[in-house]
Design a protein around this motif. Sequence first.
Motif, PDB file in Angstrom:
ATOM      1  N   THR A  65       0.973  -1.066  -0.017  1.00 46.33           N
ATOM      2  CA  THR A  65      -0.017   0.012   0.089  1.00 46.33           C
ATOM      3  C   THR A  65       0.921   1.184   0.153  1.00 46.33           C
ATOM      4  OG1 THR A  65      -1.777  -1.131   1.157  1.00 46.33           O
ATOM      5  CG2 THR A  65      -1.698   1.201   1.007  1.00 46.33           C
ATOM      6  N   ARG A  66       0.666   2.378  -0.816  1.00 47.53           N
ATOM      7  CA  ARG A  66       1.700   3.377  -1.009  1.00 47.53           C
ATOM      8  C   ARG A  66       0.802   4.607  -0.138  1.00 47.53           C
ATOM      9  NH1 ARG A  66       3.374   5.591  -6.766  1.00 47.53           N
ATOM     10  NH2 ARG A  66       4.796   7.458  -6.144  1.00 47.53           N
ATOM     11  N   SER A  67       1.587   5.311   0.685  1.00 46.31           N
ATOM     12  CA  SER A  67       1.078   6.486   1.346  1.00 46.31           C
ATOM     13  C   SER A  67       1.329   7.659   0.625  1.00 46.31           C
ATOM     14  CB  SER A  67       1.877   6.364   2.640  1.00 46.31           C
ATOM     15  OG  SER A  67       1.678   5.291   3.327  1.00 46.31           O
TER      16      SER A  67
ATOM     17  N   ASP B 284       5.805  20.933  12.065  1.00 48.92           N
ATOM     18  CA  ASP B 284       6.357  19.821  11.491  1.00 48.92           C
ATOM     19  C   ASP B 284       6.655  20.306   9.992  1.00 48.92           C
ATOM     20  OD1 ASP B 284       5.830  17.670  13.156  1.00 48.92           O
ATOM     21  OD2 ASP B 284       3.992  17.834  12.928  1.00 48.92           O
ATOM     22  N   PHE B 285       5.953  21.331   9.279  1.00 48.75           N
ATOM     23  CA  PHE B 285       6.278  21.758   7.993  1.00 48.75           C
ATOM     24  C   PHE B 285       5.690  23.218   8.204  1.00 48.75           C
ATOM     25  CE2 PHE B 285       2.018  20.379   8.005  1.00 48.75           C
ATOM     26  CZ  PHE B 285       1.228  21.329   7.257  1.00 48.75           C
ATOM     27  N   VAL B 286       6.122  24.117   6.865  1.00 50.06           N
ATOM     28  CA  VAL B 286       5.685  25.292   6.591  1.00 50.06           C
ATOM     29  C   VAL B 286       5.087  25.117   4.849  1.00 50.06           C
ATOM     30  CG1 VAL B 286       6.274  27.635   6.037  1.00 50.06           C
ATOM     31  CG2 VAL B 286       7.251  26.240   8.186  1.00 50.06           C
TER      32      VAL B 286
ATOM     33  N   PHE C  40       4.352  12.597   6.306  1.00 55.26           N
ATOM     34  CA  PHE C  40       5.306  12.826   5.588  1.00 55.26           C
ATOM     35  C   PHE C  40       6.411  11.879   5.715  1.00 55.26           C
ATOM     36  CE2 PHE C  40       9.638  15.148   4.518  1.00 55.26           C
ATOM     37  CZ  PHE C  40       9.242  15.372   3.112  1.00 55.26           C
ATOM     38  N   ALA C  41       6.671  11.709   6.981  1.00 48.18           N
ATOM     39  CA  ALA C  41       7.754  10.583   7.592  1.00 48.18           C
ATOM     40  C   ALA C  41       7.703   9.414   6.918  1.00 48.18           C
ATOM     41  CB  ALA C  41       7.753  10.666   9.188  1.00 48.18           C
ATOM     42  N   ASP C  42       6.214   8.829   6.798  1.00 50.35           N
ATOM     43  CA  ASP C  42       5.838   7.741   6.105  1.00 50.35           C
ATOM     44  C   ASP C  42       6.256   7.539   4.699  1.00 50.35           C
ATOM     45  OD1 ASP C  42       4.511   6.903   8.542  1.00 50.35           O
ATOM     46  OD2 ASP C  42       2.648   7.699   7.900  1.00 50.35           O
ATOM     47  N   ILE C  43       6.523   8.679   4.031  1.00 46.90           N
ATOM     48  CA  ILE C  43       6.551   8.577   2.308  1.00 46.90           C
ATOM     49  C   ILE C  43       7.877   9.252   2.116  1.00 46.90           C
ATOM     50  CG2 ILE C  43       4.139   8.956   2.127  1.00 46.90           C
ATOM     51  CD1 ILE C  43       4.628  11.934   1.285  1.00 46.90           C
TER      52      ILE C  43
END
Length: 275
Positions: free
Chosen positions: A2-4, A123-125, A271-274
Amino acid sequence: MTRSFVLCADDFAMTEGVSRSILELLAAGRLSATGAMTNRPHWPRLAGELAAFSGQADLGLHLNLTCAAPLSPMPTVAPSGTLPRLGGLAPLALRSGAARAEITAEIARQLDAFEQHLGRAPDFVDGHQHVHVLPGVRHQVLDALAARYPAGSVYLRDPSDSIAAIRARGTAVGKALTVAGLAMGLRRAAARRGIPTNRGFSGFSPFDPERDFADDLEAFLIRPGPAHLVMCHPGHVDDELVALDPVVATRPLEHAALMAFAPPGLRIGRFADIA
């Protein structure tokens, strides 16, 4: 396998109705990220509710330089006390050193507000209306992230994709190509500073309430990139939204479609998953 992919709702804290929609979708596991407008007066009160999803979803700063009021006076950029529209911001940021200095200070204030009320770094911007990619804004954003946070700890949203992928999706193609052109070079500039970015982006919409957003969601996942991010704009309509933002009628339609969204062979992830 399965793709994230990351599914990110923009505009948290813009209004109460938009924020409630996003919190409901996060609670249902239908989103894996949201960006907060920390210059909005709702942010200090709603930050605690959003913090409950730390570790479950990416919580970031949705840098806002074009909607409502800045956190402190910006006499060159916002002489009336209201931030300019995108068409007014872009030439100011490009041509005026005074404007760029004010933008640098406002970026810091919005990051400070995120950290103050969430108790940690984002976590992001990314940027409301993708302002973070504009000449005169992007380098200020990149420099702020590189100075404030350890390399690799905060990612930056790259709103570009290949021309072939954009055309294959067939949704708001002109808008997607325009932003991709503006964002050219962003990924390389971020990499030089140790700032990760997504690789693959979709979610551009004509914001037409006559369209079936469920169909658009499926189109956004045509030819996904290797670290793909999809943006969306759900919300419950309230009077403040009607007065503040042109995107109104489609927000509840996006909310409903996202609640039912279950793409086969794909999984919503952080994001850490991909990466």
